[in-house]
Design an enzyme around this catalytic site. Structure first.
Site, PDB file in Angstrom:
ATOM      1  N   ARG A 191       0.854  -1.184   0.000  1.00  0.00           N
ATOM      2  CA  ARG A 191       0.000   0.000   0.000  1.00  0.00           C
ATOM      3  C   ARG A 191       0.892   1.236   0.000  1.00  0.00           C
ATOM      4  NH1 ARG A 191      -3.556  -2.466  -1.808  1.00  0.00           N
ATOM      5  NH2 ARG A 191      -5.673  -2.808  -1.021  1.00  0.00           N
ATOM      6  N   GLU A 244      -2.271   8.661  -4.423  1.00  0.00           N
ATOM      7  CA  GLU A 244      -2.583   7.779  -5.548  1.00  0.00           C
ATOM      8  C   GLU A 244      -3.968   8.139  -6.092  1.00  0.00           C
ATOM      9  OE1 GLU A 244      -3.103   3.102  -5.676  1.00  0.00           O
ATOM     10  OE2 GLU A 244      -1.050   3.665  -5.116  1.00  0.00           O
ATOM     11  N   HIS A 246      -0.316   1.053  -9.894  1.00  0.00           N
ATOM     12  CA  HIS A 246      -1.111   0.176  -9.029  1.00  0.00           C
ATOM     13  C   HIS A 246      -1.850  -0.885  -9.844  1.00  0.00           C
ATOM     14  CE1 HIS A 246      -3.397  -0.081  -4.945  1.00  0.00           C
ATOM     15  NE2 HIS A 246      -3.167  -1.281  -5.460  1.00  0.00           N
TER      16      HIS A 246
END
Length: 306
Positions: free
Chosen positions: A225, A251, A270
């Protein structure tokens, strides 16, 4: 059985089609969490994969037996999922793809793939000898399903893997260090792969002290993460250290963010779990959950009850 022994919702026709034939009495409806639920008394609901956890507010006042996420991580869900729900994560769905990407990022960084691509774009032949993956000392920080899958792929490359998890323990594969051992382990690491979930204990773990403890030219890979790593600390150490990041904070990264232009930083957007392996594995998990509910059994992967 009646026509509504079990009612399942999925967010789109793609997952619905992937489920294939289900037992008699199982009804599958499409619901993307916009608008009211398509039926009363839902048994299993699958939220959309993208778009964040805010959509879970749509379950307020909706009786549901099981909320089946399409993600492994569930940070923030407890704050957004209305009371009275059982929430399962997507363990078994993303481990393989995430491990593949972790290995791809390591190999790309070690063998200079980004610089070769840039040179080719410029029409230049630019050979250079770079570090192998073989014989490297790899520190694997996070040893759940993703960590084990990464280790499975690292060992055939003749690496030396040291495992780290939230607590020390012995496993069939060998000793796993506790996270408190990191200060002793970091100075010897040539590659660090971070695959930790986000929690109060892991937020900001990869900070200035963590990075300062690493030797020059070490590679740090994050597939866990984004907020586990401090972006300012990464920027401060870029150049002395190398980074390959599938997850970042914030993000998505805004256009022109300094990370994009930092030396020896490779960023992927991601996409650890976003491969062709996801859909069939997600469908298989939903089919197993349906079978559990029909049999009156406890569902798999329950991580939260609100």
């Amino acid at each position: 059985m009646t026509d509504a022994d079990l009612t399942v919702t999925v967010p789109d026709a793609t997952l619905r089609d992937a489920l294939g034939p289900l037992p008699e009495g199982v009804r599958v409806l499409e619901w993307d969490f916009t608008g009211p639920p398509p039926a009363d008394g839902l048994d299993l609901v699958v939220p959309p994969y993208m778009g964040g956890n805010a959509v879970l507010a749509a379950l307020d006042g909706v009786p549901v037996r099981l909320v089946q996420s399409q993600s492994i991580g569930y940070d923030g869900v407890a704050d957004l999922l209305p009371a009275g729900h059982v929430f399962a994560n997507a363990t078994t769905v993303h481990e393989t793809s995430t491990a593949e990407l972790a290995l791809a990022l390591v190999l790309a960084a070690q063998r200079g793939i980004p610089r070769f691509v840039r040179a080719a774009d410029e029409g230049r032949w630019a050979p250079v000898a770079l570090p192998s993956l073989a014989d490297r000392r790899v520190l694997l920080v996070g040893y759940g399903g993703v960590g084990v899958a990464i280790e499975d792929r690292l060992l055939p490359f003749e690496t030396r893997v040291t495992r780290v998890a939230s607590r020390a323990r012995e496993t069939d594969r060998g000793y796993v260090h506790g996270i408190d051992d990191l200060p002793e382990l970091l100075p010897d690491a040539e590659i660090v792969i971070v695959g930790l979930p986000l929690s109060d204990a892991t937020r900001g773990l990869v900070d200035d002290a963590f990075l300062s403890a690493l030797p020059d030219d070490a590679l740090v890979v994050n597939v866990g993460r984004g907020p586990v790593a401090d972006t300012d600390a990464i920027l401060a150490h870029a150049g002395r250290l190398r980074f390959a990041l599938d997850v970042v904070d914030p993000e998505p990264l805004p256009d022109g963010h300094p990370l994009f232009a930092s030396p020896d930083v490779l960023v992927s957007p991601h996409v650890g779990g976003a491969s062709s392996a996801m859909l069939p594995r997600m469908a298989a998990l939903v089919r197993r959950q349906v079978a559990h509910l029909l049999a009156g059994e406890e569902p798999e992967n329950v991580v939260l009850r609100t």
